[in-house]
Design a protein around this motif. Structure first.
Motif, PDB file in Angstrom:
ATOM      1  N   UNK A 100       0.802  -1.235   0.000  1.00  0.00           N
ATOM      2  CA  UNK A 100       0.000   0.000   0.000  1.00  0.00           C
ATOM      3  C   UNK A 100       0.834   1.284   0.000  1.00  0.00           C
ATOM      4  N   UNK A 101       1.912   1.371   0.788  1.00  0.00           N
ATOM      5  CA  UNK A 101       2.676   2.624   0.808  1.00  0.00           C
ATOM      6  C   UNK A 101       3.261   3.022  -0.546  1.00  0.00           C
ATOM      7  N   UNK A 102       3.351   2.094  -1.488  1.00  0.00           N
ATOM      8  CA  UNK A 102       4.024   2.367  -2.752  1.00  0.00           C
ATOM      9  C   UNK A 102       3.046   2.429  -3.933  1.00  0.00           C
ATOM     10  N   UNK A 103       1.763   2.349  -3.625  1.00  0.00           N
ATOM     11  CA  UNK A 103       0.739   2.419  -4.665  1.00  0.00           C
ATOM     12  C   UNK A 103       0.197   3.835  -4.727  1.00  0.00           C
ATOM     13  N   UNK A 104       0.157   4.385  -5.917  1.00  0.00           N
ATOM     14  CA  UNK A 104      -0.335   5.750  -6.107  1.00  0.00           C
ATOM     15  C   UNK A 104      -1.306   5.789  -7.283  1.00  0.00           C
ATOM     16  N   UNK A 105      -1.987   6.901  -7.434  1.00  0.00           N
ATOM     17  CA  UNK A 105      -3.012   7.026  -8.476  1.00  0.00           C
ATOM     18  C   UNK A 105      -2.426   6.896  -9.878  1.00  0.00           C
ATOM     19  N   UNK A 106      -1.146   7.236 -10.034  1.00  0.00           N
ATOM     20  CA  UNK A 106      -0.544   7.176 -11.367  1.00  0.00           C
ATOM     21  C   UNK A 106       0.059   5.805 -11.692  1.00  0.00           C
ATOM     22  N   UNK A 107      -0.179   4.820 -10.817  1.00  0.00           N
ATOM     23  CA  UNK A 107       0.300   3.462 -11.094  1.00  0.00           C
ATOM     24  C   UNK A 107      -0.633   2.794 -12.101  1.00  0.00           C
ATOM     25  N   UNK A 108      -0.081   2.403 -13.249  1.00  0.00           N
ATOM     26  CA  UNK A 108      -0.900   1.790 -14.302  1.00  0.00           C
ATOM     27  C   UNK A 108      -0.367   0.432 -14.757  1.00  0.00           C
ATOM     28  N   UNK A 109       0.894   0.142 -14.446  1.00  0.00           N
ATOM     29  CA  UNK A 109       1.489  -1.099 -14.942  1.00  0.00           C
ATOM     30  C   UNK A 109       2.370  -1.730 -13.867  1.00  0.00           C
ATOM     31  N   UNK A 110       2.250  -3.048 -13.727  1.00  0.00           N
ATOM     32  CA  UNK A 110       2.994  -3.784 -12.704  1.00  0.00           C
ATOM     33  C   UNK A 110       3.698  -4.973 -13.350  1.00  0.00           C
ATOM     34  N   UNK A 111       4.954  -5.163 -12.970  1.00  0.00           N
ATOM     35  CA  UNK A 111       5.733  -6.288 -13.487  1.00  0.00           C
ATOM     36  C   UNK A 111       6.147  -7.183 -12.327  1.00  0.00           C
ATOM     37  N   UNK A 131      -5.815  -9.144  -6.736  1.00  0.00           N
ATOM     38  CA  UNK A 131      -7.015  -8.609  -6.083  1.00  0.00           C
ATOM     39  C   UNK A 131      -6.677  -7.364  -5.266  1.00  0.00           C
ATOM     40  N   UNK A 132      -5.512  -7.387  -4.613  1.00  0.00           N
ATOM     41  CA  UNK A 132      -5.071  -6.227  -3.846  1.00  0.00           C
ATOM     42  C   UNK A 132      -4.928  -5.008  -4.742  1.00  0.00           C
ATOM     43  N   UNK A 133      -4.374  -5.202  -5.940  1.00  0.00           N
ATOM     44  CA  UNK A 133      -4.220  -4.097  -6.889  1.00  0.00           C
ATOM     45  C   UNK A 133      -5.576  -3.583  -7.353  1.00  0.00           C
ATOM     46  N   UNK A 134      -6.528  -4.497  -7.533  1.00  0.00           N
ATOM     47  CA  UNK A 134      -7.869  -4.101  -7.969  1.00  0.00           C
ATOM     48  C   UNK A 134      -8.541  -3.198  -6.945  1.00  0.00           C
ATOM     49  N   UNK A 135      -8.317  -3.459  -5.668  1.00  0.00           N
ATOM     50  CA  UNK A 135      -8.971  -2.697  -4.605  1.00  0.00           C
ATOM     51  C   UNK A 135      -8.215  -1.422  -4.248  1.00  0.00           C
ATOM     52  N   UNK A 136      -6.984  -1.300  -4.715  1.00  0.00           N
ATOM     53  CA  UNK A 136      -6.151  -0.161  -4.333  1.00  0.00           C
ATOM     54  C   UNK A 136      -6.552   1.103  -5.098  1.00  0.00           C
ATOM     55  N   UNK A 137      -6.078   2.231  -4.577  1.00  0.00           N
ATOM     56  CA  UNK A 137      -6.403   3.522  -5.206  1.00  0.00           C
ATOM     57  C   UNK A 137      -5.427   3.809  -6.341  1.00  0.00           C
ATOM     58  N   UNK A 138      -5.527   2.998  -7.377  1.00  0.00           N
ATOM     59  CA  UNK A 138      -4.675   3.184  -8.553  1.00  0.00           C
ATOM     60  C   UNK A 138      -5.469   2.774  -9.795  1.00  0.00           C
ATOM     61  N   UNK A 139      -4.837   2.916 -10.952  1.00  0.00           N
ATOM     62  CA  UNK A 139      -5.521   2.605 -12.205  1.00  0.00           C
ATOM     63  C   UNK A 139      -4.708   1.604 -13.017  1.00  0.00           C
ATOM     64  N   UNK A 140      -4.393   0.473 -12.389  1.00  0.00           N
ATOM     65  CA  UNK A 140      -3.590  -0.549 -13.064  1.00  0.00           C
ATOM     66  C   UNK A 140      -4.347  -1.119 -14.250  1.00  0.00           C
ATOM     67  N   UNK A 191       6.776  -1.328 -10.082  1.00  0.00           N
ATOM     68  CA  UNK A 191       5.634  -0.469 -10.387  1.00  0.00           C
ATOM     69  C   UNK A 191       6.108   0.638 -11.320  1.00  0.00           C
ATOM     70  N   UNK A 192       5.281   1.001 -12.299  1.00  0.00           N
ATOM     71  CA  UNK A 192       5.734   2.040 -13.222  1.00  0.00           C
ATOM     72  C   UNK A 192       5.598   3.456 -12.665  1.00  0.00           C
TER      73      UNK A 192
END
Length: 241
Positions: A100-111, A131-140, A191-192
């Motif tokens: 969570x501390x490293x997820x931001x709204x501008x996160x769109x791609x994860x490797x 699932x965690x990424x789906x619920x997070x405050x980002x736009x992956x 994270x991008x």
């Protein structure tokens, strides 16, 4: 739990993380705790308590601002490094808590580079991560997985499970691509938005629960962990593939 108790709990964790030099996580806790204290302040009528709350809020805001400046400076200079050590049988390290501390709204791609997304419990770990990424405050929109191919009959089970995850993510507007490598060894998640998280055991750092109806089976924050180390870095430009 009252709002005041909640604020104390969150701010206590903020100070603990601050002391351990886990600045990104402490910053988020400070921000959450300050917001809760502001809500408490709004409904407090006792003037002496209001004064005490304002002093605490100013104190924590000043510390949060200093941490924010330090983190941003380290990120700009490309020298940010944070280390989290999970001890044997520790709890409280769900994917939500760790990432969570490293997820931001501008996160769109994860490797995700992890050689062990093969057995059933490892595949479930990967699903929980998604699932965690789906619920997070980002736009992956894209998740890229590089893993090793299981051997024999298990290979078809692995491919089938990953295909099912891929199809399920499509419903939520996320594209999952999977590649297999026979030489993969490293474990890291990129994270991008610039964050790189390296976990010694990859996503497979949880212990097997004692039973299907034991505490920790569903809630990973209550699941015991294997000993491992998490290293977090930040770079200005993160190459996903």
């Amino acid at each position: 739990m009252s709002l005041e108790d909640a604020a104390v709990t969150v701010l206590k964790r903020a100070v603990e993380m601050d002391t351990c030099s886990r600045f990104q996580e402490s910053l988020i806790c400070y921000q959450e705790g300050i917001q809760i204290l502001l809500n408490v302040l709004k409904v407090t009528k006792d003037e002496s308590k209001k004064t005490a709350y304002r002093e605490k809020i100013d104190q924590y805001m000043n510390r949060a601002e200093l941490i924010k400046k330090r983190v941003n400076q380290d990120k700009e200079e490309g020298k940010y490094h944070e280390q989290i050590k999970i001890k044997e049988n520790d709890t409280g390290y769900s994917f939500e808590r760790v990432f969570k501390p490293y997820i931001s709204e501008n996160l769109t791609e994860v490797y995700v580079e992890d050689p062990y997304i093969r057995s059933i419990h490892q595949l479930y770990n990967f699903l929980r991560f998604c699932e965690m990424l789906l619920k997070a405050s980002c736009k992956v929109k894209t998740i890229r997985l590089l893993t090793s191919l299981d051997e024999g009959e298990n290979a078809s089970q692995q491919k089938s499970a990953l295909y099912e995850i891929e199809e399920s993510l499509k419903v939520h507007g996320i594209v999952l691509t999977t590649e297999y490598s026979s030489t993969i060894h490293d474990r890291e998640i990129r994270f991008n938005n610039g964050w790189i998280i390296k976990i010694g055991r990859g996503l497979d750092y949880f212990k097997k629960p004692k039973g299907r109806f034991s505490v920790g089976y569903c809630d990973y924050d209550l699941r015991q962990c294997h000993e491992t180390t998490i290293d977090v870095f930040h770079v200005k430009h993160t190459k996903i593939m």
